[in-house]
Write a protein that holds these residues in place. Sequence first.
Motif, PDB file in Angstrom:
ATOM      1  N   LEU A   1       0.745  -1.339  -0.199  1.00  0.00           N
ATOM      2  CA  LEU A   1      -0.145   0.047  -0.129  1.00  0.00           C
ATOM      3  C   LEU A   1       0.883   1.234   0.053  1.00  0.00           C
ATOM      4  O   LEU A   1       1.678   1.739   0.771  1.00  0.00           O
ATOM      5  CB  LEU A   1      -0.779  -0.197   1.211  1.00  0.00           C
ATOM      6  CG  LEU A   1      -1.459   1.153   1.483  1.00  0.00           C
ATOM      7  CD1 LEU A   1      -2.683   1.686   0.507  1.00  0.00           C
ATOM      8  CD2 LEU A   1      -2.397   1.289   3.001  1.00  0.00           C
ATOM      9  N   ASP A   2       0.747   2.068  -0.953  1.00  0.00           N
ATOM     10  CA  ASP A   2       1.272   3.383  -0.912  1.00  0.00           C
ATOM     11  C   ASP A   2       0.234   4.323  -1.550  1.00  0.00           C
ATOM     12  O   ASP A   2      -0.017   4.677  -2.833  1.00  0.00           O
ATOM     13  CB  ASP A   2       2.554   3.450  -1.789  1.00  0.00           C
ATOM     14  CG  ASP A   2       3.461   4.507  -2.087  1.00  0.00           C
ATOM     15  OD1 ASP A   2       2.997   5.633  -1.141  1.00  0.00           O
ATOM     16  OD2 ASP A   2       4.481   4.406  -2.518  1.00  0.00           O
ATOM     17  N   ASP A   3      -0.277   5.283  -0.617  1.00  0.00           N
ATOM     18  CA  ASP A   3      -1.390   5.996  -0.827  1.00  0.00           C
ATOM     19  C   ASP A   3      -1.475   7.316  -0.161  1.00  0.00           C
ATOM     20  O   ASP A   3      -1.000   7.269   1.156  1.00  0.00           O
ATOM     21  CB  ASP A   3      -2.514   5.326  -0.683  1.00  0.00           C
ATOM     22  CG  ASP A   3      -3.933   5.910  -1.208  1.00  0.00           C
ATOM     23  OD1 ASP A   3      -4.005   6.727  -2.284  1.00  0.00           O
ATOM     24  OD2 ASP A   3      -5.079   5.754  -0.548  1.00  0.00           O
ATOM     25  N   GLN A   4      -1.903   8.382  -0.825  1.00  0.00           N
ATOM     26  CA  GLN A   4      -1.944   9.776   0.139  1.00  0.00           C
ATOM     27  C   GLN A   4      -3.180  10.089  -0.371  1.00  0.00           C
ATOM     28  O   GLN A   4      -3.851  10.262  -1.259  1.00  0.00           O
ATOM     29  CB  GLN A   4      -0.796  10.657  -0.167  1.00  0.00           C
ATOM     30  CG  GLN A   4      -0.556  10.986  -1.568  1.00  0.00           C
ATOM     31  CD  GLN A   4       0.481  11.815  -1.917  1.00  0.00           C
ATOM     32  OE1 GLN A   4       1.773  11.504  -1.274  1.00  0.00           O
ATOM     33  NE2 GLN A   4       0.364  12.986  -2.683  1.00  0.00           N
ATOM     34  N   GLN A   5      -3.605  11.091   0.581  1.00  0.00           N
ATOM     35  CA  GLN A   5      -4.979  11.885   0.651  1.00  0.00           C
ATOM     36  C   GLN A   5      -4.955  13.162   1.292  1.00  0.00           C
ATOM     37  O   GLN A   5      -4.111  13.478   2.106  1.00  0.00           O
ATOM     38  CB  GLN A   5      -6.248  10.982   1.343  1.00  0.00           C
ATOM     39  CG  GLN A   5      -6.091   9.521   0.982  1.00  0.00           C
ATOM     40  CD  GLN A   5      -6.952   8.664   1.892  1.00  0.00           C
ATOM     41  OE1 GLN A   5      -8.085   8.609   1.891  1.00  0.00           O
ATOM     42  NE2 GLN A   5      -6.075   8.226   3.058  1.00  0.00           N
ATOM     43  N   PRO A   6      -5.620  14.077   0.984  1.00  0.00           N
ATOM     44  CA  PRO A   6      -5.720  15.300   1.515  1.00  0.00           C
ATOM     45  C   PRO A   6      -6.456  15.436   2.895  1.00  0.00           C
ATOM     46  O   PRO A   6      -7.447  14.385   3.063  1.00  0.00           O
ATOM     47  CB  PRO A   6      -6.508  16.394   0.595  1.00  0.00           C
ATOM     48  CG  PRO A   6      -7.375  15.401  -0.232  1.00  0.00           C
ATOM     49  CD  PRO A   6      -6.622  14.195  -0.164  1.00  0.00           C
ATOM     50  N   ILE A   7      -6.032  16.147   3.829  1.00  0.00           N
ATOM     51  CA  ILE A   7      -6.941  16.116   4.961  1.00  0.00           C
ATOM     52  C   ILE A   7      -7.734  17.225   5.188  1.00  0.00           C
ATOM     53  O   ILE A   7      -7.483  18.463   4.817  1.00  0.00           O
ATOM     54  CB  ILE A   7      -5.926  16.192   6.372  1.00  0.00           C
ATOM     55  CG1 ILE A   7      -5.113  14.972   6.578  1.00  0.00           C
ATOM     56  CG2 ILE A   7      -6.723  16.578   7.715  1.00  0.00           C
ATOM     57  CD1 ILE A   7      -4.120  14.946   7.615  1.00  0.00           C
ATOM     58  N   TYR A   8      -9.236  17.181   4.905  1.00  0.00           N
ATOM     59  CA  TYR A   8      -9.910  18.245   5.017  1.00  0.00           C
ATOM     60  C   TYR A   8     -10.243  18.534   6.608  1.00  0.00           C
ATOM     61  O   TYR A   8     -11.247  18.356   7.203  1.00  0.00           O
ATOM     62  CB  TYR A   8     -11.212  17.845   4.325  1.00  0.00           C
ATOM     63  CG  TYR A   8     -11.129  17.362   3.271  1.00  0.00           C
ATOM     64  CD1 TYR A   8     -10.324  17.937   2.186  1.00  0.00           C
ATOM     65  CD2 TYR A   8     -11.833  16.343   2.669  1.00  0.00           C
ATOM     66  CE1 TYR A   8     -10.229  17.471   0.689  1.00  0.00           C
ATOM     67  CE2 TYR A   8     -12.040  15.914   1.092  1.00  0.00           C
ATOM     68  CZ  TYR A   8     -11.088  16.501   0.324  1.00  0.00           C
ATOM     69  OH  TYR A   8     -10.890  16.055  -0.942  1.00  0.00           O
ATOM     70  N   GLY A   9      -9.241  19.591   7.046  1.00  0.00           N
ATOM     71  CA  GLY A   9      -9.484  20.018   8.407  1.00  0.00           C
ATOM     72  C   GLY A   9     -10.550  20.662   8.864  1.00  0.00           C
ATOM     73  O   GLY A   9     -11.377  21.069   8.018  1.00  0.00           O
TER      74      GLY A   9
END
Length: 836
Positions: free
Chosen positions: A261-269
């Motif tokens: 697994l190699d994944d990135q996502q934005p954090i909707y703070g």
Amino acid sequence: MRFRSACLVALLSGTAAVPAYAETGSDAETSSDAAATADSAPAPAPTPKAFTTGVAKGRDLLDTAISASTLDEHDLASLSVSSIAGIMQNIPGIRSETSDIDGFSAITIRGLPLAAEGSKFLQLQEDGLPVLEFGDIQFAGIDQFLRADLTLSQVQAIRGGSASTFASNSPGGLINFISRTGETAGGLMQVSSGLGHDLKRIDFAYGSPLGDGWRFHVGGFYRTGEGPREIGYTGFKGGQFKANVTKDFDGGYIRFYAKYLDDQQPIYGTAPVTITGTDADPQIGFLPGFDIRENGYASPLTASYAEVDRNNNPTLIDGRDGLAAQVKSFGIEAQFDIAGWSVTNRFRFSDVSGEYNDNTPFVTAPAPFFAGFGGPGASLSYAAGPQAGSAITDARLLALSARIYADLESLDNVTNDLRATRVWDAGDGKLTTTAGLYSARQDIAMFWNFTSTLQDIQGGGQSAPVNLTAGNGLRLTDGGTLAYGFAVGLPFGIYHNRYDVDYDIVAPYGSVNYQIGKLAIGASLRWDKGQVNGQVFSANFGGGRVGVAPIDVNRDGQVSVAESRVAILPLTQPAPVDYDYDYLSYSAGVNYRFADSLSAFARYSRGGRASAENAIGTETLNPLTGRPTDPAVQVSVVKQAEAGVKFRKDGLSAFLTGFWASTDERNFQITANASGQAFVVPVNRTYSAKGLEFEGEWRKGPFAITVGATFTDASIDKDANNPAFDGNTPRHIPDFAFFARPEVALDKVTFGAVINGTTKSFAQDTNQLVQPGYVLVSPYVQYRPADGLTVALNAFNVFDELAVVQIGAPTIPASGIANVQVMNGRTVTASLRYAF
């Protein structure tokens, strides 16, 4: 502690277009695989399903004294979400705060408190072993390292019951995500794309028998795009690949499996909104041009910033990495018979790392307020972007932001679970005995960094950093950075920490179950013992440790005002960590099957939950002895009592459970004062909750509906630090939550909806400001123009409901502005799938 924000919406709507089927396997495995014919057949009626999670031996749910749920492939295909936490919103008893990204969620069960992010009392497993030993590691929520895709066969959830004795650190419950293993030949290929937003994804899965008892399954996904909220850059990027191969033989099997697994996502703070009305009936609106359902607080102009690393060396942090996860794991699972005993062993090693990058508005106010930070005559100007150098002379809204960065260097873990089960003839009944030994090692090597920056508030991914200049012309900020630490509200170097700690866990366990006729009585026991060793670096331990220093962070050849006090780590003065803990868990229950279609059960359980780094923070660890200052912080105990009835006949099933749960909680949580400014408070409380869980399903011909509901009456029984909280309702725990999934499956067209709703709750434990409830309706339609081909359209939150997940204030602030986390607005996704 808790730094949270809104998450992402459904994008695997293609799976909403993928009905498929589950087969129940042996005691040790339950899996299924896609067949090319799955696209055209209606959903099957409820059938007995062998439930294998958190129990000694797989059984039909009507024969078990537990409250449990199973989501099979057809159920998963109907959901309008793809995230782990989003899936769990469709299980009764689970409180899952998410906007459908993996990680950065808060998950609890049966009214137990949401004092921290992650999942403290509910353990998440993948194929029978925990993803992480501790579900609430700060800035490393357990679901960050788990993904749902077409390789997922089934989700099994047990609430209370024997979960506490068949897994460590799972006193509230246990949820197991089970992979396909290639029993039948078939594959799937699917592409999906957002309509009106940039997010593209491709999924695949294929499995097949190979002959001579061998079979295999492979699959995964890749995605890329900005996402459903405008942030101005590619926020989603990455995917995963999974593979397994199984050899079946008389009396058992052996399986080898791997995951990358190699994944990135934005954090909707959390983001600022206007809030008016009264505490009992707040009215939430949006700042001009900043609808937080559609806009993120992130921007390419504010993404990168200078800081120091774990070794106090200057570095550049790229916030576009967002919530990043890397997992490389390998496992072996085997079952075989020895002298009448069924022996099962599961082993897995996981190399786990990642990042956490968040940007949270700490204070939002008109520009003149921040100009006051620089004294008389101070001025503001843009530090980057198309208006770089331009003076800010009006009263536009700006924000002092807390940039939160965590380098999750190593969360590696190795786990082994060995158990042996035998069924004995005992009089007129059957006695099932199980003995097991669980062992695990969990690393926690991570570094936290906090930075204070100034920026404006604009939608469309256009937010820009802002500089502050004193009246005498002295620049007080570096490219928008006001302080390399906390600027206001909290101690300057607080939470600037580095951990390097190992947890070694051994847990023997056992169970007995006696079934005679329609009656079954069982009990189980588990003893967890842990050893914790390592070190923690932080200036907040005191003892002469230096926590600030002048450093040329941006490497421009001079030390600026902001760089004159940089939060650093005392690298030569670590605090040792060296302590042991242990706790006993037990569970006992009785089940009576009145008829093939009806049973009833009752159970009482006690389980423990060891604390991870919360027990060795600067507020809790003795830096001389290496042990927590208060031994009670090491383990939280959960007690549960439950009783229920289960009915299943023809196309109708209905399960109803009444429960009582209680726990003690010693932790730290982020709260806010009346002005909305965040601060940290210690928690030393006992909680309790009672309620009802219902889950039902009805299918007849092309029509089907699944419903679930949870009623919860939760209470803070006693607060040792602030008795004023005694009797209050814990924050974010609604009285009622529900879901429904109606569906009509015709020859070539299937249409339905996923409905999730919750009543109001309290924003904070003070029980002043009400957090509004919501109902989200997410319809879908699937069209099958040819055999094996499915075209689908899914609309998450079709009515564009403002669904509030959390409000970061206990009462309406005088400024009328507060930070709020919300679900995404209307988000439409189209998909094309081919089954072969």
